[in-house]
Motif scaffolding. Structure first.
Motif, PDB file in Angstrom:
ATOM      1  N   VAL A  59       0.834  -1.201   0.000  1.00 34.49           N
ATOM      2  CA  VAL A  59       0.000   0.000   0.000  1.00 34.49           C
ATOM      3  C   VAL A  59       0.872   1.255   0.000  1.00 34.49           C
ATOM      4  O   VAL A  59       0.438   2.329  -0.419  1.00 34.49           O
ATOM      5  CB  VAL A  59      -0.974   0.009   1.189  1.00 34.49           C
ATOM      6  N   ILE A  60       2.083   1.112   0.495  1.00 35.24           N
ATOM      7  CA  ILE A  60       3.088   2.181   0.414  1.00 35.24           C
ATOM      8  C   ILE A  60       4.358   1.532  -0.130  1.00 35.24           C
ATOM      9  O   ILE A  60       4.946   0.668   0.517  1.00 35.24           O
ATOM     10  CB  ILE A  60       3.367   2.824   1.787  1.00 35.24           C
TER      11      ILE A  60
ATOM     12  N   SER B 111      -3.106   4.523   5.725  1.00 34.43           N
ATOM     13  CA  SER B 111      -3.041   3.108   5.355  1.00 34.43           C
ATOM     14  C   SER B 111      -3.446   2.857   3.904  1.00 34.43           C
ATOM     15  O   SER B 111      -3.294   1.743   3.406  1.00 34.43           O
ATOM     16  CB  SER B 111      -3.927   2.275   6.291  1.00 34.43           C
ATOM     17  N   LEU B 112      -3.961   3.867   3.208  1.00 32.10           N
ATOM     18  CA  LEU B 112      -4.253   3.760   1.775  1.00 32.10           C
ATOM     19  C   LEU B 112      -3.103   4.301   0.927  1.00 32.10           C
ATOM     20  O   LEU B 112      -3.198   4.360  -0.297  1.00 32.10           O
ATOM     21  CB  LEU B 112      -5.549   4.505   1.444  1.00 32.10           C
ATOM     22  N   GLY B 113      -2.030   4.713   1.596  1.00 34.71           N
ATOM     23  CA  GLY B 113      -0.855   5.206   0.887  1.00 34.71           C
ATOM     24  C   GLY B 113      -0.916   6.677   0.542  1.00 34.71           C
ATOM     25  O   GLY B 113      -0.021   7.196  -0.128  1.00 34.71           O
ATOM     26  N   ARG B 114      -1.939   7.383   1.005  1.00 37.16           N
ATOM     27  CA  ARG B 114      -2.078   8.797   0.669  1.00 37.16           C
ATOM     28  C   ARG B 114      -1.202   9.655   1.578  1.00 37.16           C
ATOM     29  O   ARG B 114      -1.120   9.410   2.784  1.00 37.16           O
ATOM     30  CB  ARG B 114      -3.540   9.231   0.788  1.00 37.16           C
ATOM     31  N   TYR B 115      -0.578  10.648   0.986  1.00 40.54           N
ATOM     32  CA  TYR B 115       0.254  11.585   1.754  1.00 40.54           C
ATOM     33  C   TYR B 115      -0.638  12.639   2.389  1.00 40.54           C
ATOM     34  O   TYR B 115      -1.553  13.171   1.756  1.00 40.54           O
ATOM     35  CB  TYR B 115       1.286  12.250   0.842  1.00 40.54           C
ATOM     36  N   ILE B 116      -0.381  12.945   3.668  1.00 39.33           N
ATOM     37  CA  ILE B 116      -1.195  13.903   4.404  1.00 39.33           C
ATOM     38  C   ILE B 116      -0.538  15.277   4.317  1.00 39.33           C
ATOM     39  O   ILE B 116       0.515  15.520   4.901  1.00 39.33           O
ATOM     40  CB  ILE B 116      -1.352  13.502   5.886  1.00 39.33           C
ATOM     41  N   SER B 117      -1.158  16.162   3.553  1.00 35.45           N
ATOM     42  CA  SER B 117      -0.667  17.534   3.466  1.00 35.45           C
ATOM     43  C   SER B 117      -1.683  18.464   4.123  1.00 35.45           C
ATOM     44  O   SER B 117      -2.722  18.022   4.638  1.00 35.45           O
ATOM     45  CB  SER B 117      -0.431  17.920   2.006  1.00 35.45           C
ATOM     46  N   GLU B 118      -1.401  19.767   4.092  1.00 37.09           N
ATOM     47  CA  GLU B 118      -2.271  20.726   4.764  1.00 37.09           C
ATOM     48  C   GLU B 118      -2.256  22.043   3.997  1.00 37.09           C
ATOM     49  O   GLU B 118      -1.215  22.480   3.494  1.00 37.09           O
ATOM     50  CB  GLU B 118      -1.798  20.941   6.199  1.00 37.09           C
ATOM     51  N   LEU B 119      -3.436  22.661   3.896  1.00 34.33           N
ATOM     52  CA  LEU B 119      -3.564  23.954   3.251  1.00 34.33           C
ATOM     53  C   LEU B 119      -4.581  24.782   4.016  1.00 34.33           C
ATOM     54  O   LEU B 119      -5.745  24.378   4.142  1.00 34.33           O
ATOM     55  CB  LEU B 119      -4.000  23.783   1.786  1.00 34.33           C
TER      56      LEU B 119
ATOM     57  N   GLU C 275      -6.925  19.562   5.910  1.00 36.33           N
ATOM     58  CA  GLU C 275      -6.149  18.403   5.480  1.00 36.33           C
ATOM     59  C   GLU C 275      -6.371  18.131   3.987  1.00 36.33           C
ATOM     60  O   GLU C 275      -7.488  18.172   3.495  1.00 36.33           O
ATOM     61  CB  GLU C 275      -6.563  17.187   6.297  1.00 36.33           C
ATOM     62  N   VAL C 276      -5.284  17.878   3.296  1.00 41.99           N
ATOM     63  CA  VAL C 276      -5.329  17.508   1.878  1.00 41.99           C
ATOM     64  C   VAL C 276      -4.730  16.123   1.735  1.00 41.99           C
ATOM     65  O   VAL C 276      -3.581  15.898   2.141  1.00 41.99           O
ATOM     66  CB  VAL C 276      -4.563  18.511   0.994  1.00 41.99           C
ATOM     67  N   LEU C 277      -5.507  15.190   1.179  1.00 41.42           N
ATOM     68  CA  LEU C 277      -5.037  13.816   0.992  1.00 41.42           C
ATOM     69  C   LEU C 277      -4.502  13.668  -0.434  1.00 41.42           C
ATOM     70  O   LEU C 277      -5.260  13.663  -1.394  1.00 41.42           O
ATOM     71  CB  LEU C 277      -6.173  12.831   1.248  1.00 41.42           C
ATOM     72  N   VAL C 278      -3.193  13.553  -0.543  1.00 40.68           N
ATOM     73  CA  VAL C 278      -2.526  13.472  -1.844  1.00 40.68           C
ATOM     74  C   VAL C 278      -2.561  12.026  -2.323  1.00 40.68           C
ATOM     75  O   VAL C 278      -2.256  11.103  -1.551  1.00 40.68           O
ATOM     76  CB  VAL C 278      -1.077  13.977  -1.724  1.00 40.68           C
ATOM     77  N   PRO C 279      -2.939  11.773  -3.581  1.00 42.27           N
ATOM     78  CA  PRO C 279      -3.071  10.400  -4.088  1.00 42.27           C
ATOM     79  C   PRO C 279      -1.840   9.540  -3.806  1.00 42.27           C
ATOM     80  O   PRO C 279      -0.708  10.027  -3.760  1.00 42.27           O
ATOM     81  CB  PRO C 279      -3.273  10.598  -5.597  1.00 42.27           C
ATOM     82  N   SER C 280      -2.072   8.258  -3.620  1.00 44.32           N
ATOM     83  CA  SER C 280      -1.028   7.328  -3.185  1.00 44.32           C
ATOM     84  C   SER C 280       0.098   7.158  -4.201  1.00 44.32           C
ATOM     85  O   SER C 280       1.176   6.685  -3.845  1.00 44.32           O
ATOM     86  CB  SER C 280      -1.644   5.964  -2.868  1.00 44.32           C
ATOM     87  N   LYS C 281      -0.140   7.529  -5.462  1.00 45.70           N
ATOM     88  CA  LYS C 281       0.939   7.404  -6.448  1.00 45.70           C
ATOM     89  C   LYS C 281       2.108   8.325  -6.111  1.00 45.70           C
ATOM     90  O   LYS C 281       3.243   8.077  -6.533  1.00 45.70           O
ATOM     91  CB  LYS C 281       0.424   7.710  -7.854  1.00 45.70           C
TER      92      LYS C 281
END
Length: 266
Positions: A35-36, A61-69, A73-79
């Protein structure tokens, strides 16, 4: 055949793994689906938040990066492995292919792609546009993802006073040799001085010495004016906006950028 060099304890159905002794870490589920991906040098499970801490930030746990604006919270796609800080609602996102190779894209505040992750480098400029490298050549994009200058230069220098030195490499008839031509581009993607000059010197105040085909000029950084110096074998350096060293009757060596014989004056 074993897939992983190490497998940690499972937490909520996920475990930290590494694929080699060089300790590049990732995360798998109970079916050993990654997943990561194993692209991180550090990985720690945080019990309180159920997130995975890497050297670049946190992933879920879905591989998404946790960013902030702006506190959201901004969930960046796992790719993407991670993204840089948001600037005017946009962020450069990084897709790690392996330890040594990454590709860069641009996402908006909804984590949607503005520029796809295909670029070898991506740099935010002072005017909010982006300089990118694709197929070993540089170009410019605006902040909507439109390409305003295609990737046609082998090098673009630092933008100073809205101008940057641009370079193209020309293959020589001799094996493993090439010549270089120079010019200036601005932050809007315009070619202010055609990239066809064999020599461009260092800036002195608002003037630079340029040469093409043995002919020399001064180029004005502020007014884009070309001032010709006919009949000189070499021009420069300049000691003021109005006074430059010249050589008359000498022989200019382009490879070594120097002149021999002749007479010097100002």
């Amino acid at each position: 055949k074993p897939t992983y060099y190490s497998v940690g304890s499972f937490h909520k159905g996920y475990a930290i793994v590494s694929k080699d002794e060089e300790n590049e870490y990732g995360v798998v589920d109970t079916l050993l689906n990654e997943v990561i991906p194993c692209h991180f040098r550090a990985m720690e499970y945080i019990e309180e938040s159920h997130l995975f801490k890497t050297e670049t930030g946190y992933k879920d746990s879905l591989g998404r990066y946790i960013s902030e604006l702006n506190g959201t919270e901004v969930l960046v796609p796992s790719k993407y492995s991670y993204c840089e800080l948001f600037n005017n609602g946009l962020a450069i996102a990084v897709l790690n292919i392996n330890r040594y190779t990454a590709r860069y894209g641009l996402i908006n505040d909804r984590a949607a792609d503005v520029l796809p992750p295909i670029f070898e480098s991506l740099l935010l400029l002072d005017n909010g546009f982006y300089m990118f490298k694709l197929n070993k050549k540089y170009g410019l994009s605006d902040n909507s993802g439109s390409i305003i200058m295609p990737n046609k230069y082998h090098g673009i220098g630092e933008f100073i006073d809205n101008l940057a030195l641009a370079r193209v490499n020309i293959k020589s008839v001799q094996p493993n040799k090439e010549s270089r031509l120079y010019g200036y581009v601005d932050l809007q993607g315009n070619e202010i001085l055609p990239v066809e000059y064999e020599f461009i010197g260092k800036r002195f105040n608002n003037r630079v010495v340029i040469m093409k085909g043995g002919e020399w000029w001064l180029f004005g950084i502020d007014d884009y004016k070309l001032t010709a110096f006919p009949g000189v074998a070499y021009l420069g350096p300049c000691v003021s906006d109005d006074l430059c060293k010249v050589n008359i009757g000498g022989q200019y060596d382009k490879e070594k950028n120097r002149v021999t014989s002749g007479q010097f004056g100002y």
